[in-house]
Scaffold this motif. Structure first.
Motif, PDB file in Angstrom:
ATOM      1  N   GLU A  90      -6.507  11.618  10.691  1.00 39.92           N
ATOM      2  CA  GLU A  90      -7.925  11.831  10.585  1.00 39.92           C
ATOM      3  C   GLU A  90      -8.347  12.798   9.236  1.00 39.92           C
ATOM      4  O   GLU A  90      -7.880  13.913   9.007  1.00 39.92           O
ATOM      5  N   ALA A  91      -9.135  12.013   8.556  1.00 35.24           N
ATOM      6  CA  ALA A  91      -9.712  12.755   7.136  1.00 35.24           C
ATOM      7  C   ALA A  91     -10.323  14.022   7.372  1.00 35.24           C
ATOM      8  O   ALA A  91     -10.960  14.267   8.373  1.00 35.24           O
ATOM      9  N   SER A  92     -10.076  14.825   6.347  1.00 31.23           N
ATOM     10  CA  SER A  92     -10.593  16.245   6.648  1.00 31.23           C
ATOM     11  C   SER A  92     -11.987  15.934   5.793  1.00 31.23           C
ATOM     12  O   SER A  92     -12.447  15.095   5.205  1.00 31.23           O
ATOM     13  N   TYR A 121     -16.551   6.675 -18.779  1.00 32.66           N
ATOM     14  CA  TYR A 121     -16.620   7.264 -17.089  1.00 32.66           C
ATOM     15  C   TYR A 121     -15.834   6.588 -16.361  1.00 32.66           C
ATOM     16  O   TYR A 121     -15.084   7.170 -15.336  1.00 32.66           O
ATOM     17  N   CYS A 122     -15.636   5.271 -16.498  1.00 27.60           N
ATOM     18  CA  CYS A 122     -14.728   4.765 -15.583  1.00 27.60           C
ATOM     19  C   CYS A 122     -13.384   5.175 -15.694  1.00 27.60           C
ATOM     20  O   CYS A 122     -12.743   5.423 -14.795  1.00 27.60           O
ATOM     21  N   GLU A 123     -12.995   5.131 -16.706  1.00 25.44           N
ATOM     22  CA  GLU A 123     -11.577   5.766 -17.129  1.00 25.44           C
ATOM     23  C   GLU A 123     -11.367   7.314 -16.467  1.00 25.44           C
ATOM     24  O   GLU A 123     -10.270   7.483 -15.946  1.00 25.44           O
ATOM     25  N   GLU A 124     -12.402   7.854 -16.632  1.00 24.79           N
ATOM     26  CA  GLU A 124     -12.382   9.475 -15.958  1.00 24.79           C
ATOM     27  C   GLU A 124     -12.310   9.437 -14.400  1.00 24.79           C
ATOM     28  O   GLU A 124     -11.501  10.387 -13.838  1.00 24.79           O
ATOM     29  N   LEU A 125     -13.012   8.450 -13.805  1.00 24.68           N
ATOM     30  CA  LEU A 125     -13.024   8.298 -12.563  1.00 24.68           C
ATOM     31  C   LEU A 125     -11.730   7.704 -11.870  1.00 24.68           C
ATOM     32  O   LEU A 125     -11.343   7.983 -10.511  1.00 24.68           O
ATOM     33  N   LEU A 126     -11.186   6.728 -12.550  1.00 20.75           N
ATOM     34  CA  LEU A 126     -10.084   5.820 -11.923  1.00 20.75           C
ATOM     35  C   LEU A 126      -9.150   6.936 -11.269  1.00 20.75           C
ATOM     36  O   LEU A 126      -8.681   6.306 -10.204  1.00 20.75           O
ATOM     37  N   PRO A 127      -8.511   7.777 -11.952  1.00 17.80           N
ATOM     38  CA  PRO A 127      -7.370   8.359 -11.435  1.00 17.80           C
ATOM     39  C   PRO A 127      -7.859   9.001  -9.911  1.00 17.80           C
ATOM     40  O   PRO A 127      -6.803   9.338  -9.037  1.00 17.80           O
ATOM     41  N   PHE A 128      -9.039   9.400  -9.693  1.00 22.13           N
ATOM     42  CA  PHE A 128      -9.515  10.026  -8.470  1.00 22.13           C
ATOM     43  C   PHE A 128      -9.563   8.762  -7.320  1.00 22.13           C
ATOM     44  O   PHE A 128      -8.972   8.965  -6.058  1.00 22.13           O
ATOM     45  N   LEU A 129      -9.938   7.601  -7.489  1.00 29.30           N
ATOM     46  CA  LEU A 129      -9.952   6.511  -6.734  1.00 29.30           C
ATOM     47  C   LEU A 129      -8.514   5.960  -6.418  1.00 29.30           C
ATOM     48  O   LEU A 129      -8.314   5.759  -5.236  1.00 29.30           O
ATOM     49  N   LEU A 130      -7.798   6.001  -7.351  1.00 31.81           N
ATOM     50  CA  LEU A 130      -6.569   5.401  -7.137  1.00 31.81           C
ATOM     51  C   LEU A 130      -5.701   6.342  -6.283  1.00 31.81           C
ATOM     52  O   LEU A 130      -4.929   6.085  -5.255  1.00 31.81           O
ATOM     53  N   ARG A 131      -5.935   7.844  -6.266  1.00 29.79           N
ATOM     54  CA  ARG A 131      -5.263   8.811  -5.568  1.00 29.79           C
ATOM     55  C   ARG A 131      -5.894   8.874  -4.068  1.00 29.79           C
ATOM     56  O   ARG A 131      -5.038   8.663  -3.270  1.00 29.79           O
ATOM     57  N   PHE A 132      -7.193   8.647  -4.254  1.00 27.52           N
ATOM     58  CA  PHE A 132      -7.889   8.676  -2.863  1.00 27.52           C
ATOM     59  C   PHE A 132      -7.388   7.398  -1.999  1.00 27.52           C
ATOM     60  O   PHE A 132      -7.497   7.453  -0.786  1.00 27.52           O
ATOM     61  N   SER A 133      -6.909   6.311  -2.756  1.00 28.90           N
ATOM     62  CA  SER A 133      -6.713   5.098  -2.028  1.00 28.90           C
ATOM     63  C   SER A 133      -5.511   5.056  -1.219  1.00 28.90           C
ATOM     64  O   SER A 133      -5.269   4.356  -0.653  1.00 28.90           O
ATOM     65  N   GLU A 134      -4.967   6.260  -1.333  1.00 33.13           N
ATOM     66  CA  GLU A 134      -3.570   6.187  -0.634  1.00 33.13           C
ATOM     67  C   GLU A 134      -3.918   7.375   0.760  1.00 33.13           C
ATOM     68  O   GLU A 134      -2.792   7.556   1.416  1.00 33.13           O
ATOM     69  N   THR A 135      -4.901   7.212   0.992  1.00 34.98           N
ATOM     70  CA  THR A 135      -5.130   8.155   2.110  1.00 34.98           C
ATOM     71  C   THR A 135      -4.821   7.309   3.254  1.00 34.98           C
ATOM     72  O   THR A 135      -4.887   5.903   3.504  1.00 34.98           O
ATOM     73  N   GLU A 136      -4.439   7.962   4.506  1.00 34.46           N
ATOM     74  CA  GLU A 136      -4.113   7.171   5.796  1.00 34.46           C
ATOM     75  C   GLU A 136      -5.361   6.821   6.605  1.00 34.46           C
ATOM     76  O   GLU A 136      -5.216   6.074   7.434  1.00 34.46           O
ATOM     77  N   GLU A 137      -6.365   7.481   6.384  1.00 33.30           N
ATOM     78  CA  GLU A 137      -7.713   7.000   6.910  1.00 33.30           C
ATOM     79  C   GLU A 137      -8.271   5.676   6.379  1.00 33.30           C
ATOM     80  O   GLU A 137      -8.631   5.586   5.164  1.00 33.30           O
ATOM     81  N   ASP A 138      -8.331   4.512   7.213  1.00 33.02           N
ATOM     82  CA  ASP A 138      -8.502   3.077   6.718  1.00 33.02           C
ATOM     83  C   ASP A 138      -9.921   3.084   6.246  1.00 33.02           C
ATOM     84  O   ASP A 138     -10.111   2.302   5.085  1.00 33.02           O
ATOM     85  N   PHE A 139     -10.967   3.687   6.833  1.00 34.34           N
ATOM     86  CA  PHE A 139     -12.303   3.544   6.533  1.00 34.34           C
ATOM     87  C   PHE A 139     -12.430   4.335   4.843  1.00 34.34           C
ATOM     88  O   PHE A 139     -13.152   3.444   4.024  1.00 34.34           O
ATOM     89  N   LEU A 140     -11.837   5.240   4.666  1.00 35.85           N
ATOM     90  CA  LEU A 140     -12.078   5.970   3.405  1.00 35.85           C
ATOM     91  C   LEU A 140     -11.336   5.061   2.441  1.00 35.85           C
ATOM     92  O   LEU A 140     -11.810   5.002   1.324  1.00 35.85           O
ATOM     93  N   ARG A 141     -10.271   4.467   2.799  1.00 38.66           N
ATOM     94  CA  ARG A 141      -9.237   3.730   2.023  1.00 38.66           C
ATOM     95  C   ARG A 141     -10.267   2.408   1.428  1.00 38.66           C
ATOM     96  O   ARG A 141     -10.144   2.109   0.421  1.00 38.66           O
TER      97      ARG A 141
END
Length: 256
Positions: A90-92, A121-141
């Motif tokens: 359950e995501a925080s 800007y895409c290059e700066e944003l990518l690390p965040f999206l890649l990291r957040f894509s590993e969340t266990e919460e399906d909707f956020l993924r």
């Protein structure tokens, strides 16, 4: 807090009491976008996210221009998301806000993809999206995978093909496929995508058990490869016969 922010919050409270009538809500959204108070605008957006109100206050955030993009990026850089938060089923609230912020930034970048600052800007944003894509919460993924389609580059192709083939959630697999297609409209040459994803699309479409997810994958593949195997109406209706017929045609082509 600035006077303008206080005024916006008072207006929000008034509209809330009136149940956010469309006309007034739309005017309020325009006023927020025209304001110089970027932080105040974002604070109200976060409030709607937290309260799960689909008011679309973020739809005018692009009016803040590059200053708004920088604000969102700096906001992400100040956010600390631990591995433990990503692993929670359950995501925080912190992770939810971070993912929604990254998604908003990607969405705005997609709308301005012809601007000279788009790639940086895409290059700066990518690390965040890649990291957040590993969340266990399906909707956020799902949201992260969709956003990657707007900002990812050639080196992210293996990441998205992996998600298309192996994610535990059917719709995450489907949106990963859709994002591979979206990349062809943004940062990656379509011919490169075709060459690097053809066999993976064949495998994903052939093996997908969820009918709707399979249909979304077929739709993505037919757009990327300029084919027409499945109609939008058949996909929307989840027409099993039509989707299965399209599956066979798609796999046959993709395995050539």
């Amino acid at each position: 807090m600035s006077n303008e922010t206080e005024d916006f919050e008072q207006t929000y409270e008034t509209l809330e009491k009136e149940n956010f009538p469309d006309g007034k809500r739309i005017r309020f959204i325009a006023e927020l976008g025209a304001s110089s108070d970027i932080e105040g605008h974002f604070r109200l957006i976060c409030r709607t996210w937290k309260e799960e109100k689909n008011l679309r206050l973020e739809s005018s955030f692009d009016r803040h221009g590059e200053e708004g993009l920088r604000f969102l990026l700096e906001r992400l850089k100040k956010t600390e998301i631990s591995d433990a938060l990503l692993q929670r089923e359950e995501a925080s609230e912190e992770l939810r806000e971070a993912v929604f912020t990254a998604y908003l930034l990607a969405e705005i970048l997609s709308q301005g993809r012809h601007r000279e600052y788009f790639s940086s800007y895409c290059e700066e944003l990518l690390p965040f999206l890649l990291r957040f894509s590993e969340t266990e919460e399906d909707f956020l993924r799902e949201k992260c995978l969709i956003a990657l389609g707007w900002v990812a580059g050639e080196r992210e192709i293996p990441f998205l093909t992996g998600k298309m083939l192996e994610d535990r959630d059917a719709f995450c697999r489907a949106w990963a496929a859709s994002s591979l297609m979206q990349m062809s409209f943004h940062r990656v040459n379509g011919a490169i995508l075709q060459e690097e994803t053809k066999k993976d699309f064949a495998k994903a479409i052939e093996e997908e058990k969820n009918l709707q997810a399979c249909g979304i994958m077929i739709e993505a593949a037919q757009t990327l490869f300029s084919k027409k195997w499945l109609s939008a109406s058949a996909l929307e209706a989840e027409d099993e016969a039509q989707i299965e017929k399209a599956r066979r045609s798609a796999v046959r082509f993709l395995l050539k």
